[in-house]
Design an enzyme around this catalytic site. Structure first.
Site, PDB file in Angstrom:
ATOM      1  N   VAL A   1      89.878  68.318  86.744  1.00  0.00           N
ATOM      2  CA  VAL A   1      90.338  67.917  85.405  1.00  0.00           C
ATOM      3  C   VAL A   1      89.806  68.888  84.350  1.00  0.00           C
ATOM      4  CG1 VAL A   1      90.311  66.094  83.661  1.00  0.00           C
ATOM      5  CG2 VAL A   1      90.553  65.495  86.070  1.00  0.00           C
ATOM      6  N   CYS A   2      88.559  69.275  84.474  1.00  0.00           N
ATOM      7  CA  CYS A   2      87.959  70.197  83.504  1.00  0.00           C
ATOM      8  C   CYS A   2      88.695  71.537  83.477  1.00  0.00           C
ATOM      9  CB  CYS A   2      86.486  70.426  83.825  1.00  0.00           C
ATOM     10  SG  CYS A   2      85.488  68.925  83.772  1.00  0.00           S
ATOM     11  N   THR A   3      89.117  71.998  84.636  1.00  0.00           N
ATOM     12  CA  THR A   3      89.844  73.267  84.707  1.00  0.00           C
ATOM     13  C   THR A   3      91.164  73.173  83.950  1.00  0.00           C
ATOM     14  OG1 THR A   3      88.827  73.786  86.841  1.00  0.00           O
ATOM     15  CG2 THR A   3      90.830  74.998  86.270  1.00  0.00           C
TER      16      THR A   3
END
Length: 217
Positions: free
Chosen positions: A41-43
């Site tokens: 998700v962070c990517t």
């Protein structure tokens, strides 16, 4: 934890970092944290932020990210982020703070007690802080680790913040730049007529009260 309107960041942030941050955020600025590098998700989030970096620049907003990973991890992961953004030949257009000792995350209340890394320590939550040119906090949003942020919405909110900082208006639900805005309740009808040459329209309501006043900026 920062509160809206806070300007005394030195109460919460180590002095040297504070000076550097305030120099960096010498205009509008956004500080956004993420739980960990090399996570899905962070990517997608930082990739979307990278794609929108020109939009933030148009609004004179400086961008800076933060997580508890190391500088080396940030450097390696940023290549994944840009590859996800279909821009593998470019560098990440904003810096990421390496808060590997969790000092800043603790001071700013960014840690999520429900999300922990392999070492058992709390990870940084998906925080968003927007600061104005006066270095005061204008917006804070907290997302859970399982929910990715909507950076288009963050841009919309920044548009509202910047507009309402200059004009005596408020933005209604689902407002977008170019839509009508609302006259703030503290303005009398005569003051509103003087301030808004495009005119003011009022929606009739069952209560008979004339508080839904719109104008075009």
């Amino acid at each position: 934890m920062l509160s809206h309107g806070d300007s005394k960041l030195s109460w919460r942030v180590e002095a040297l970092f504070l000076r550097k941050l305030l120099i960096f955020l010498r205009r509008w600025g956004i500080l956004f944290s993420h739980p960990a590098d090399f996570t899905p998700v962070c990517t997608t989030e930082l990739g979307r932020a990278a794609k929108l970096s020109d939009e933030f620049k148009k609004r004179n907003v400086k961008m800076i990210a933060l997580s508890i990973d190391s500088v080396d991890d940030h450097r390696k992961w940023s290549k994944d982020v840009m590859a996800y953004s279909d821009a593998a030949d470019k560098a990440l257009p904003y810096p990421i703070i390496a808060d590997d000792k969790r000092e800043l995350a603790v001071q700013l209340g960014m840690l999520d007690p429900d999300e922990r890394g392999k070492d058992g320590q709390a990870l940084t939550a998906r925080c968003v802080f927007v600061f104005g040119p006066d270095k005061k906090l204008k917006l804070s949003i907290l997302y859970p680790a399982t929910t990715g942020r909507n950076f288009d919405e963050i841009l919309r909110v920044i548009d509202s913040l910047q507009l309402t900082a200059q004009k005596k208006v408020a933005t209604p639900v689902d407002w977008k730049p170019g839509d009508k805005v609302m006259v703030i309740p503290s303005l009398s009808d005569s003051e509103a007529a003087d301030l808004f040459p495009n005119g003011v329209t009022t929606k009739d309501l069952p209560s008979g009260k004339k508080y839904l006043r719109y104008t075009q900026i």
